[in-house]
Design an enzyme around this catalytic site. Sequence first.
Site, PDB file in Angstrom:
ATOM      1  N   PRO A   7      18.483 -23.587  -6.956  1.00 49.02           N
ATOM      2  CA  PRO A   7      17.616 -24.426  -6.125  1.00 49.02           C
ATOM      3  C   PRO A   7      18.180 -24.570  -4.714  1.00 49.02           C
ATOM      4  O   PRO A   7      19.355 -24.907  -4.531  1.00 49.02           O
ATOM      5  CB  PRO A   7      17.628 -25.770  -6.861  1.00 49.02           C
ATOM      6  CG  PRO A   7      17.970 -25.437  -8.274  1.00 49.02           C
ATOM      7  CD  PRO A   7      18.912 -24.272  -8.197  1.00 49.02           C
ATOM      8  N   GLY A   8      17.367 -24.265  -3.724  1.00 44.81           N
ATOM      9  CA  GLY A   8      17.768 -24.455  -2.341  1.00 44.81           C
ATOM     10  C   GLY A   8      18.426 -23.263  -1.691  1.00 44.81           C
ATOM     11  O   GLY A   8      18.415 -23.131  -0.466  1.00 44.81           O
ATOM     12  N   GLU A  42      15.913  -1.753 -10.542  1.00 42.56           N
ATOM     13  CA  GLU A  42      15.007  -2.906 -10.552  1.00 42.56           C
ATOM     14  C   GLU A  42      13.831  -2.676  -9.605  1.00 42.56           C
ATOM     15  O   GLU A  42      12.673  -2.972  -9.942  1.00 42.56           O
ATOM     16  CB  GLU A  42      15.759  -4.172 -10.156  1.00 42.56           C
ATOM     17  CG  GLU A  42      14.884  -5.419 -10.155  1.00 42.56           C
ATOM     18  CD  GLU A  42      15.612  -6.669  -9.701  1.00 42.56           C
ATOM     19  OE1 GLU A  42      14.946  -7.715  -9.563  1.00 42.56           O
ATOM     20  OE2 GLU A  42      16.833  -6.606  -9.469  1.00 42.56           O
ATOM     21  N   PHE A  52      14.133 -20.227 -11.523  1.00 46.77           N
ATOM     22  CA  PHE A  52      13.388 -18.971 -11.618  1.00 46.77           C
ATOM     23  C   PHE A  52      13.955 -18.055 -12.709  1.00 46.77           C
ATOM     24  O   PHE A  52      14.022 -16.833 -12.538  1.00 46.77           O
ATOM     25  CB  PHE A  52      13.379 -18.219 -10.281  1.00 46.77           C
ATOM     26  CG  PHE A  52      12.827 -19.012  -9.134  1.00 46.77           C
ATOM     27  CD1 PHE A  52      11.659 -19.741  -9.265  1.00 46.77           C
ATOM     28  CD2 PHE A  52      13.492 -19.044  -7.914  1.00 46.77           C
ATOM     29  CE1 PHE A  52      11.147 -20.486  -8.213  1.00 46.77           C
ATOM     30  CE2 PHE A  52      12.995 -19.782  -6.850  1.00 46.77           C
ATOM     31  CZ  PHE A  52      11.817 -20.506  -7.003  1.00 46.77           C
ATOM     32  N   GLY A 111      13.231  -8.856  -6.210  1.00 46.01           N
ATOM     33  CA  GLY A 111      13.905  -7.573  -6.070  1.00 46.01           C
ATOM     34  C   GLY A 111      14.149  -7.171  -4.632  1.00 46.01           C
ATOM     35  O   GLY A 111      14.463  -6.016  -4.348  1.00 46.01           O
ATOM     36  N   GLY A 112      14.024  -8.120  -3.717  1.00 50.52           N
ATOM     37  CA  GLY A 112      14.138  -7.830  -2.287  1.00 50.52           C
ATOM     38  C   GLY A 112      12.781  -7.900  -1.629  1.00 50.52           C
ATOM     39  O   GLY A 112      11.858  -7.172  -2.004  1.00 50.52           O
ATOM     40  N   THR A 113      12.627  -8.793  -0.669  1.00 48.94           N
ATOM     41  CA  THR A 113      11.339  -8.931   0.003  1.00 48.94           C
ATOM     42  C   THR A 113      11.014  -7.657   0.788  1.00 48.94           C
ATOM     43  O   THR A 113      11.886  -6.837   1.076  1.00 48.94           O
ATOM     44  CB  THR A 113      11.347 -10.119   0.973  1.00 48.94           C
ATOM     45  OG1 THR A 113      12.281  -9.838   2.030  1.00 48.94           O
ATOM     46  CG2 THR A 113      11.741 -11.406   0.273  1.00 48.94           C
ATOM     47  N   GLN A 167     -12.428  -8.709  -4.391  1.00 49.95           N
ATOM     48  CA  GLN A 167     -13.580  -8.941  -3.524  1.00 49.95           C
ATOM     49  C   GLN A 167     -14.843  -8.353  -4.137  1.00 49.95           C
ATOM     50  O   GLN A 167     -15.923  -8.958  -4.062  1.00 49.95           O
ATOM     51  CB  GLN A 167     -13.321  -8.312  -2.149  1.00 49.95           C
ATOM     52  CG  GLN A 167     -14.393  -8.595  -1.105  1.00 49.95           C
ATOM     53  CD  GLN A 167     -14.332 -10.022  -0.573  1.00 49.95           C
ATOM     54  OE1 GLN A 167     -13.330 -10.711  -0.771  1.00 49.95           O
ATOM     55  NE2 GLN A 167     -15.393 -10.469   0.085  1.00 49.95           N
ATOM     56  N   LEU A 168     -14.722  -7.206  -4.762  1.00 57.72           N
ATOM     57  CA  LEU A 168     -15.887  -6.565  -5.377  1.00 57.72           C
ATOM     58  C   LEU A 168     -16.400  -7.340  -6.589  1.00 57.72           C
ATOM     59  O   LEU A 168     -17.558  -7.146  -6.996  1.00 57.72           O
ATOM     60  CB  LEU A 168     -15.534  -5.132  -5.798  1.00 57.72           C
ATOM     61  CG  LEU A 168     -15.332  -4.133  -4.659  1.00 57.72           C
ATOM     62  CD1 LEU A 168     -14.829  -2.810  -5.201  1.00 57.72           C
ATOM     63  CD2 LEU A 168     -16.642  -3.926  -3.877  1.00 57.72           C
TER      64      LEU A 168
END
Length: 385
Positions: free
Chosen positions: A129-130, A248, A159, A369-371, A342-343
């Site tokens: 956390p944090g 990963e 998480f 896994g890495g932004t 959307q469709l």
Amino acid sequence: MRRTVFDAEHRAFRASMRAFIEDEVVPSFGRWYDEGRVPREFYYRLGELGILGLEVPVEYGGSGLASIRYRAVLAEEIARAAVSFGGSSAHVSRCLPLLDALATAEQRQRWLPGFVTGETMFALAVAEPGTDTEPAGMRTTAPLSLDGTEYLLNGSKTFVIGGVHADRVIVCARTASPNSSDPSYGLSLLVVDATAPGFRVGRALDTLGRKVSDTAELTFTDVRVPVSDRLGQAHRGHAHLATQLPRERLTIAVGAHAQARAAVRFAHRFTTERTASAHSVASFQNTGFELAACRAEVDAVEAVVDRALAAHDRGDLTPADAAAAKLFCTESAGRVIDRCLQLHGGIGYLADSPIARLYADHRIDRIMGGTSDVLRTIIAAEMGL
């Protein structure tokens, strides 16, 4: 175009997994979705089918398959039905590579047989956390006892996928102070028994997607962990985790492709069956153009995934290759799934619709896994930029 990355055995495995999902998962998935996790007994069923032990050596009860292509097939079939196998995703995709790379012969004998059968479910606890996964900010500590036989674990993690049902949790904790040149030094991986005194499962996290992932917070209060349950070298836990990032990221890219292809399938079926002004929605030119564009983008994603799978099995998938595959596949899948929702019109915005589940489930892929921004940095560095 026929995919060459899969052979006859993969196709047979696909057929069996599709039948299993349709017969045993789809009928119960609505209830699991509401509860936020699969029932514990489901993991025993996955063990019976050999799903948990595909890559585990035969001597420990697994199938001994070196290729992860079977995992790709499974990901595609799970996405095709818009379901989930719960925390088993972390058990297999995040924990097994660490056990395979780092566990001693004695640890393998203790842990892998139960890993295969589902009797011992694993989870990985890194984020806090944090501070998330930033090594310099990790506050969970585990100093070594004076007699050198055990660690005393204190702190909390968040998480944690599969956290509620986990029997063993691989916890990244600070066992020594960092040094000025390497803030990640001093972190170790401890395989913690969930029944140990002081181990507590906190609240289950209500995430935007991945509702069945059994994601939880964990806290540790004076949890005693034997030194024999440390995974890998002392104080090098962060480095151990980093070595598994290419795999990963490939796994996430594989899942993104599976979800994007499933989204096109759902949109094609929906627009074919839905009518407007006495015509199927699919018969309108704009719908056809949108589906065609999505299909072309998914084909490109598929080519990247298949090339990366082949590279992984050859042993030459580089960190930059994996980063590029994850970046392209997750960003492309996000566009495709959004257009397919959307469709669907208003139906696509209902939380229990398959396309809405895919939309919400996929969003984390551009973060975990890495932004995407972190991946761009890795790729640029490899290019010398």
